[in-house]
Write an enzyme that holds these catalytic residues in place. Structure first.
Site, PDB file in Angstrom:
ATOM      1  CB  SER A 299      38.387  70.995  48.838  1.00 14.85           C
ATOM      2  OG  SER A 299      37.104  71.194  49.301  1.00 14.85           O
TER       3      SER A 299
ATOM      4  CE1 TYR B 121      37.178  74.312  44.189  1.00  9.39           C
ATOM      5  CE2 TYR B 121      35.388  73.216  45.766  1.00  9.39           C
ATOM      6  CZ  TYR B 121      37.007  73.789  45.314  1.00  9.39           C
ATOM      7  OH  TYR B 121      37.658  73.638  45.580  1.00  9.39           O
TER       8      TYR B 121
ATOM      9  CE  LYS C  70      40.437  72.827  44.188  1.00  9.83           C
ATOM     10  NZ  LYS C  70      41.520  73.523  44.077  1.00  9.83           N
TER      11      LYS C  70
ATOM     12  N   GLY D 186      22.628  70.174  49.220  1.00  2.59           N
ATOM     13  CA  GLY D 186      23.843  69.743  49.377  1.00  2.59           C
ATOM     14  C   GLY D 186      24.540  69.682  51.021  1.00  2.59           C
TER      15      GLY D 186
HETATM   16  P1  NAD Z   1      40.931  82.972  45.084  1.00  2.00           P
HETATM   17  O1  NAD Z   1      40.087  82.700  44.179  1.00  2.00           O
HETATM   18  O2  NAD Z   1      41.084  83.460  45.822  1.00  2.00           O
HETATM   19  O3  NAD Z   1      42.060  82.121  44.820  1.00  2.00           O
HETATM   20  C1  NAD Z   1      42.738  81.714  43.566  1.00  2.00           C
HETATM   21  C2  NAD Z   1      43.340  82.652  42.314  1.00  2.00           C
HETATM   22  O4  NAD Z   1      43.347  81.543  40.985  1.00  2.00           O
HETATM   23  C3  NAD Z   1      43.203  83.811  42.008  1.00  2.00           C
HETATM   24  O5  NAD Z   1      43.721  85.070  42.516  1.00  2.00           O
HETATM   25  C4  NAD Z   1      42.441  83.226  40.598  1.00  2.00           C
HETATM   26  O6  NAD Z   1      42.879  84.231  39.360  1.00  2.00           O
HETATM   27  C5  NAD Z   1      43.460  82.688  40.309  1.00  2.00           C
HETATM   28  N1  NAD Z   1      43.534  81.530  38.185  1.00  2.00           N
HETATM   29  C6  NAD Z   1      42.198  80.801  38.870  1.00  2.00           C
HETATM   30  N2  NAD Z   1      42.548  79.706  37.247  1.00  2.00           N
HETATM   31  C7  NAD Z   1      43.849  80.849  37.036  1.00  2.00           C
HETATM   32  C8  NAD Z   1      44.324  79.971  36.256  1.00  2.00           C
HETATM   33  N3  NAD Z   1      44.037  79.488  35.083  1.00  2.00           N
HETATM   34  N4  NAD Z   1      45.967  80.278  35.680  1.00  2.00           N
HETATM   35  C9  NAD Z   1      45.590  81.340  36.340  1.00  2.00           C
HETATM   36  N5  NAD Z   1      45.564  81.585  37.243  1.00  2.00           N
HETATM   37  C10 NAD Z   1      44.275  81.385  37.653  1.00  2.00           C
HETATM   38  O7  NAD Z   1      40.584  81.101  46.137  1.00  2.00           O
HETATM   39  P2  NAD Z   1      41.392  80.916  47.089  1.00  2.00           P
HETATM   40  O8  NAD Z   1      40.112  81.072  48.494  1.00  2.00           O
HETATM   41  O9  NAD Z   1      42.831  81.323  47.423  1.00  2.00           O
HETATM   42  O10 NAD Z   1      41.707  79.173  46.840  1.00  2.00           O
HETATM   43  C11 NAD Z   1      43.058  78.829  46.692  1.00  2.00           C
HETATM   44  C12 NAD Z   1      42.663  76.879  45.955  1.00  2.00           C
HETATM   45  O11 NAD Z   1      42.383  76.375  47.137  1.00  2.00           O
HETATM   46  C13 NAD Z   1      42.478  77.240  45.320  1.00  2.00           C
HETATM   47  O12 NAD Z   1      42.193  75.940  43.972  1.00  2.00           O
HETATM   48  C14 NAD Z   1      40.720  76.261  45.349  1.00  2.00           C
HETATM   49  O13 NAD Z   1      40.181  75.495  45.002  1.00  2.00           O
HETATM   50  C15 NAD Z   1      41.358  75.640  47.348  1.00  2.00           C
HETATM   51  N6  NAD Z   1      40.213  75.785  48.407  1.00  2.00           N
HETATM   52  C16 NAD Z   1      39.533  76.778  48.866  1.00  2.00           C
HETATM   53  C17 NAD Z   1      38.250  76.925  49.957  1.00  2.00           C
HETATM   54  C18 NAD Z   1      37.459  78.190  50.343  1.00  2.00           C
HETATM   55  O14 NAD Z   1      36.961  78.101  50.945  1.00  2.00           O
HETATM   56  N7  NAD Z   1      38.901  79.228  50.091  1.00  2.00           N
HETATM   57  C19 NAD Z   1      38.841  75.680  50.710  1.00  2.00           C
HETATM   58  C20 NAD Z   1      39.671  74.810  50.036  1.00  2.00           C
HETATM   59  C21 NAD Z   1      40.100  74.436  48.889  1.00  2.00           C
HETATM   60  C1  WQD Z   2      29.180  76.687  55.979  1.00  2.00           C
HETATM   61  C2  WQD Z   2      28.197  77.296  57.120  1.00  2.00           C
HETATM   62  C3  WQD Z   2      25.819  76.042  55.499  1.00  2.00           C
HETATM   63  C4  WQD Z   2      26.067  80.814  54.283  1.00  2.00           C
HETATM   64  C5  WQD Z   2      32.186  75.469  51.612  1.00  2.00           C
HETATM   65  C6  WQD Z   2      32.912  75.027  50.017  1.00  2.00           C
HETATM   66  C7  WQD Z   2      33.463  73.984  50.657  1.00  2.00           C
HETATM   67  C8  WQD Z   2      34.872  75.150  50.836  1.00  2.00           C
HETATM   68  C9  WQD Z   2      34.854  75.703  52.042  1.00  2.00           C
HETATM   69  C10 WQD Z   2      36.728  75.087  49.293  1.00  2.00           C
HETATM   70  C11 WQD Z   2      27.742  75.934  56.663  1.00  2.00           C
HETATM   71  C12 WQD Z   2      25.825  78.176  56.471  1.00  2.00           C
HETATM   72  C13 WQD Z   2      26.822  79.629  54.811  1.00  2.00           C
HETATM   73  C14 WQD Z   2      25.465  81.835  54.540  1.00  2.00           C
HETATM   74  C15 WQD Z   2      24.049  79.775  56.564  1.00  2.00           C
HETATM   75  N1  WQD Z   2      35.305  75.149  49.083  1.00  2.00           N
HETATM   76  N2  WQD Z   2      26.063  79.258  55.887  1.00  2.00           N
HETATM   77  N3  WQD Z   2      24.249  81.217  55.528  1.00  2.00           N
HETATM   78  O1  WQD Z   2      29.701  74.689  52.359  1.00  2.00           O
HETATM   79  O2  WQD Z   2      30.865  74.215  54.592  1.00  2.00           O
HETATM   80  O3  WQD Z   2      32.340  74.519  52.478  1.00  2.00           O
HETATM   81  O4  WQD Z   2      33.590  76.131  51.567  1.00  2.00           O
HETATM   82  O5  WQD Z   2      36.799  73.994  48.060  1.00  2.00           O
HETATM   83  O6  WQD Z   2      34.019  72.923  48.598  1.00  2.00           O
HETATM   84  O7  WQD Z   2      32.012  73.802  49.875  1.00  2.00           O
HETATM   85  O8  WQD Z   2      31.306  76.992  53.748  1.00  2.00           O
HETATM   86  O9  WQD Z   2      30.759  78.911  54.390  1.00  2.00           O
HETATM   87  O10 WQD Z   2      29.621  78.613  52.206  1.00  2.00           O
HETATM   88  O11 WQD Z   2      29.160  77.427  54.979  1.00  2.00           O
HETATM   89  O12 WQD Z   2      23.695  79.527  57.516  1.00  2.00           O
HETATM   90  O13 WQD Z   2      24.397  82.849  54.157  1.00  2.00           O
HETATM   91  O14 WQD Z   2      27.841  77.760  57.144  1.00  2.00           O
HETATM   92  O15 WQD Z   2      25.080  76.324  55.616  1.00  2.00           O
HETATM   93  O16 WQD Z   2      27.001  75.587  57.644  1.00  2.00           O
HETATM   94  P1  WQD Z   2      31.214  74.764  53.091  1.00  2.00           P
HETATM   95  P2  WQD Z   2      29.831  77.937  53.795  1.00  2.00           P
END
Ligand code: NAD
Ligand code: WQD
Length: 334
Positions: free
Chosen positions: A125, A149, A153, A294
């Protein structure tokens, strides 16, 4: 020869599963459904017209169960999405995050080692860049974290780097996603947040559908073009496609490599609201509130390395993201 997709029932995993199948790959999904639903696996089948996608409702922390999957199938590579991802929850329940995210990855790597499977794509991420001093963000920027979190990562990235040093045949593409939004064009796959959403787009769509009353815009005094926070939003289908390119890359290269998956363009919160309203012809009531602790002012990728080495770039526009997010929410919740 199959690709094991951990977390394949989730938001990004399900879209990636579709792209993998459409490109002719054989896949196996393992997901304990702790943050997803079996319906998404059914919908992957519907979209791809493939009825026999092997699915295991197992926890990746369970060595015995993972071993069973590797014993019964010839797994060539793994895309590891499984993990918990809610930043706020990770601050309240750090042990849950360290335990699940680290244990599942360590167990997976141990089992991969045992079966001589040495190709891994990992979901990292942009959160590992902490509070970057400048933008656009390059993969070489210093890493740091601001919540448990994010720390999971970064710890996993370091573990995978060490595994690659110890085993020169091991190959890891560590994909640092920016802000994935949007949904599958079919309206069958998308993000279904648990409870009140923390992220911007799921909040907007739930306001649009009437489940929530008003969006809070967290701060309008940032040093950005309109004072609201700027992020690199990327369509989940573009992101999913990046995993195919990453697989091709690790088939041809050993060692550990990180890649930014972003568009390289930053949009503000108000840009998102305006585009969502215009493309979907709907009004999003919002109020300006305090900054969220944050949050950084601006975060967007330099995606040059992914373009050069993975031969990947994002193609879909912010309009596509807003239209598809709404289309999915409408069909799911209305
Ligand atoms: P998501 O929660 O929709 O998908 C993750 C899946 O993993 C879920 O279906 C959950 O049931 C499964 N899971 C969790 N722990 C498990 C375990 N121990 N064993 C088996 N299954 C398990 O999330 P997503 O948005 O699809 O994210 C996928 C990956 O990408 C995650 O690792 C997340 O941290 C990373 N990521 C997501 C974002 C985002 O904004 N969505 C951004 C950066 C990184
Ligand atoms: C986006 C923008 C908020 C909600 C997060 C995780 C990051 C990654 C992606 C997993 C910001 C603003 C948000 C609301 C708002 N996930 N906002 N009102 O914080 O960039 O990233 O998701 O890895 O680790 O931190 O995404 O969608 O929460 O926020 O004004 O109700 O929207 O302040 O500027 P963020 P977000």
């Amino acid at each position: 020869m199959a690709v094991l997709v951990t977390g394949g029932a989730g938001f990004i995993g399900s879209h990636t599963a579709v792209e993998l199948i459409n490109s002719g790959k054989e896949i196996i999904i393992v997901d304990n459904l702790c943050n997803s639903n079996i319906q998404s696996v059914e919908n992957i089948k519907k979209i791809t017209n493939i009825n026999n996608i092997p699915f295991f409702e197992y926890d990746c922390c369970c060595k015995k169960k993972l071993t069973e999957i590797f014993q019964k199938n010839h797994i060539e590579s793994v895309i590891h999405f499984a993990g918990l991802k809610a930043v706020g929850e990770s601050v309240e329940q750090p042990l849950k995050y360290y335990s699940n995210n680290l244990k599942s990855t360590l167990t997976l790597c141990e089992v991969m080692n045992k079966f001589n499977c040495n190709k891994l794509v990992f979901s990292s991420s942009a959160t590992v860049y902490g509070s970057p001093e400048t933008v656009p963000i390059k993969e070489t920027f210093p890493t740091s974290t601001t919540n448990p979190y994010g720390t999971t990562k970064l710890m996993i990235e370091n573990i995978l780097k060490d595994i690659c040093i110890a085993n020169p045949n091991f190959s890891v593409a560590c994909l640092r996603y920016f802000n994935p939004i949007g949904a599958h064009q079919s309206g069958l796959l998308g993000e279904v947040p648990n409870g009140i959403p923390n992220n911007l787009m799921p909040y907007i769509t739930q306001v649009a559908v009437g489940k929530l009353k008003i969006l809070s815009v967290f701060g309008n005094d940032y040093p950005t073009h309109d004072g609201t926070g700027v992020r690199d939003y990327i369509h989940v289908v573009d992101l999913a496609k990046g995993h195919l390119n990453a697989l091709t890359y690790i088939e041809n290269h050993c060692g550990f490599e990180t890649f930014n998956l972003g568009t390289g363009v930053g949009y503000s919160v108000l840009d998102i609201i305006k585009t969502f309203e215009e493309i979907n012809n709907i009004t999003i009531p919002y109020k300006i509130t305090e900054r969220r602790p944050g949050d950084v002012a601006v975060c967007y990728a330099d995606p040059t390395k992914s373009k050069d080495l993975l031969n990947w770039q994002a193609n879909l526009s912010l309009k596509d993201m807003c239209r598809d997010s709404w289309n999915f929410t409408k069909s799911t919740f209305k």
